[in-house]
Design an enzyme around this catalytic site. Structure first.
Site, short mmCIF file in Angstrom:
data_model
loop_
_atom_site.label_atom_id
_atom_site.label_comp_id
_atom_site.label_asym_id
_atom_site.label_seq_id
_atom_site.Cartn_x
_atom_site.Cartn_y
_atom_site.Cartn_z
N CYS A 13 0.84 -1.19 0.00
CA CYS A 13 0.00 0.00 0.00
C CYS A 13 0.88 1.25 0.00
O CYS A 13 2.11 1.17 0.09
CB CYS A 13 -0.90 -0.01 1.22
SG CYS A 13 0.02 0.05 2.79
N HIS A 42 5.60 -5.53 8.63
CA HIS A 42 5.45 -6.93 9.04
C HIS A 42 5.66 -7.85 7.84
O HIS A 42 4.74 -8.54 7.38
CB HIS A 42 4.08 -7.16 9.68
CG HIS A 42 4.05 -6.76 11.12
ND1 HIS A 42 2.91 -6.65 11.86
CD2 HIS A 42 5.07 -6.46 11.98
CE1 HIS A 42 3.20 -6.30 13.09
NE2 HIS A 42 4.51 -6.17 13.19
N HIS A 74 3.76 1.07 11.70
CA HIS A 74 2.65 0.86 12.63
C HIS A 74 2.56 1.95 13.70
O HIS A 74 1.63 1.96 14.49
CB HIS A 74 2.80 -0.50 13.32
CG HIS A 74 2.76 -1.65 12.38
ND1 HIS A 74 3.91 -2.27 11.92
CD2 HIS A 74 1.74 -2.29 11.78
CE1 HIS A 74 3.58 -3.23 11.10
NE2 HIS A 74 2.28 -3.28 10.99
N CYS A 96 2.60 5.18 8.96
CA CYS A 96 1.61 5.30 7.89
C CYS A 96 0.66 6.45 8.18
O CYS A 96 0.16 6.59 9.30
CB CYS A 96 0.83 3.98 7.79
SG CYS A 96 -0.57 4.06 6.66
N GLU A 126 0.43 -1.44 16.25
CA GLU A 126 -0.40 -0.28 15.92
C GLU A 126 -1.33 0.07 17.07
O GLU A 126 -1.50 1.24 17.42
CB GLU A 126 -1.22 -0.56 14.66
CG GLU A 126 -2.09 0.63 14.27
CD GLU A 126 -3.03 0.34 13.12
OE1 GLU A 126 -4.18 0.82 13.16
OE2 GLU A 126 -2.63 -0.37 12.17
N THR A 161 -6.31 -0.05 11.68
CA THR A 161 -6.49 0.17 10.24
C THR A 161 -6.70 -1.10 9.44
O THR A 161 -7.29 -1.06 8.35
CB THR A 161 -5.28 0.92 9.65
OG1 THR A 161 -4.08 0.16 9.91
CG2 THR A 161 -5.14 2.31 10.25
N SER A 217 1.78 -10.59 9.83
CA SER A 217 1.06 -9.43 9.29
C SER A 217 -0.43 -9.59 9.52
O SER A 217 -1.06 -10.53 9.02
CB SER A 217 1.35 -9.30 7.79
OG SER A 217 0.42 -8.44 7.17
N ASN A 219 -2.93 -7.74 8.38
CA ASN A 219 -3.78 -7.58 7.20
C ASN A 219 -3.66 -8.77 6.26
O ASN A 219 -4.63 -9.17 5.62
CB ASN A 219 -3.49 -6.25 6.49
CG ASN A 219 -2.19 -6.26 5.71
OD1 ASN A 219 -2.13 -6.70 4.58
ND2 ASN A 219 -1.13 -5.76 6.33
N SER A 261 1.95 -5.29 3.08
CA SER A 261 3.39 -5.20 3.31
C SER A 261 4.19 -6.05 2.33
O SER A 261 5.36 -6.34 2.57
CB SER A 261 3.72 -5.64 4.75
OG SER A 261 3.13 -4.77 5.68
#
Length: 280
Positions: A13, A42, A74, A96, A126, A161, A217, A219, A261
């Site tokens: 991202c 991550h 994070h 971020c 985070e 997030t 990670s 996400n 990531s």
């Protein structure tokens, strides 16, 4: 011949790309040692590649005293940032921008008298970086944890997030019965939502799914969960060397997605490995 399809939204991202550009520049230009406060992202393979270039991971600012220090994507606590700026020759903030929005939202809700609830994973970097921005904030990761909260007058909600909209909705539906007023700041990252939607669309029509990204990670793990719910033959890997040819026997559509990531180079390496196994 099986078709290999990459999800329409997959891989690194904006926040990760920005952090990687910052660390690459620091590695090339810094005159002294370069460190990251915790893993920059991550993705263990990226962190390993950075280590090979001399960029080391430290657990506190004191370990980086006198050198260049990058604050991880994070985010870090205000105390960690203050110590870093007092001890290091240069501090680069790779947090971020979407995570920064969570910090600001949490602080605003706390200032306005809300009991702040952070919807996310306890212990995640985070989340840990967000909590000090709203002293007394509570972390809630599941609907069951939301059900266990004591009633109060005003609840203010922010979200890690990388959480899913479905999980946020589940938690909020229960929080509505816990307070006279519930204010929700939907701080889920746009890229996270896009990745999850594209993953679901592809997994629904794929025979096999390969999800690329660090096992630590959040996400990427969420993508694997979404994919597995629609395509049981889902494999979460960190790199091309983990791909096995037997996964693709009899498959017509092979889907690939990747966490926020995961650089494009890792996606291409996995696609190339699969093509080689298929004899393409």
């Amino acid at each position: 011949m099986a078709r290999i399809v990459i999800a329409s939204e997959a891989g690194a991202c904006y926040g990760v790309e920005r952090a990687l550009q910052m660390v690459e520049h620091a590695a090339d230009e810094a005159t002294g040692p370069v460190h990251t406060l915790g893993p920059l992202i991550h993705n263990p393979r990226v962190v390993s590649d950075l280590a090979a270039r001399g960029v080391t991971v430290v657990s506190n600012p004191e370990e980086a005293a006198g050198g260049t220090l990058l604050l991880r994507t994070h985010g870090v606590t205000p105390d960690e940032e203050a110590r870093a700026r007092s001890l290091c020759s240069e501090v680069l903030d790779a947090t971020c921008p979407f995570v920064k929005k969570v910090h600001l939202a949490a602080r605003r809700l706390a200032d306005e008298g809300y009991q702040v609830v952070v919807v996310g994973e306890k212990g995640h970097p985070e989340v840990e970086a967000t909590l000090p921005h709203a002293p007394g904030a509570i972390v809630v990761g599941t609907a069951e944890e939301a059900e266990a909260l004591a009633p109060c007058k005003k609840l203010g909600v922010v979200v890690q997030t990388t959480q899913s909209r479905a999980r946020l909705a589940d938690v909020v539906s229960l929080l509505l019965s816990k307070a006279e007023e519930v204010r929700v700041m939907n701080t889920i990252c746009e890229a996270t939502s896009g990745h999850q939607g594209a993953c679901a669309e592809l997994a629904a029509r794929a025979d096999v799914m390969v999800v690329i990204g660090g096992r630590i990670s959040a996400n990427t793990t969420r993508l694997a969960e979404i994919s597995r719910g629609l395509c049981p033959a889902t494999h979460h890997i960190e790199g091309a060397d983990e791909v096995l040819p037997e996964w693709f026997e009899g498959a017509d559509v092979i889907g690939i997605t990747a966490g926020a990531s995961t650089p494009a180079s890792q996606i291409e390496a996995v696609r190339g490995a699969i093509q080689e196994m298929l004899g393409a």
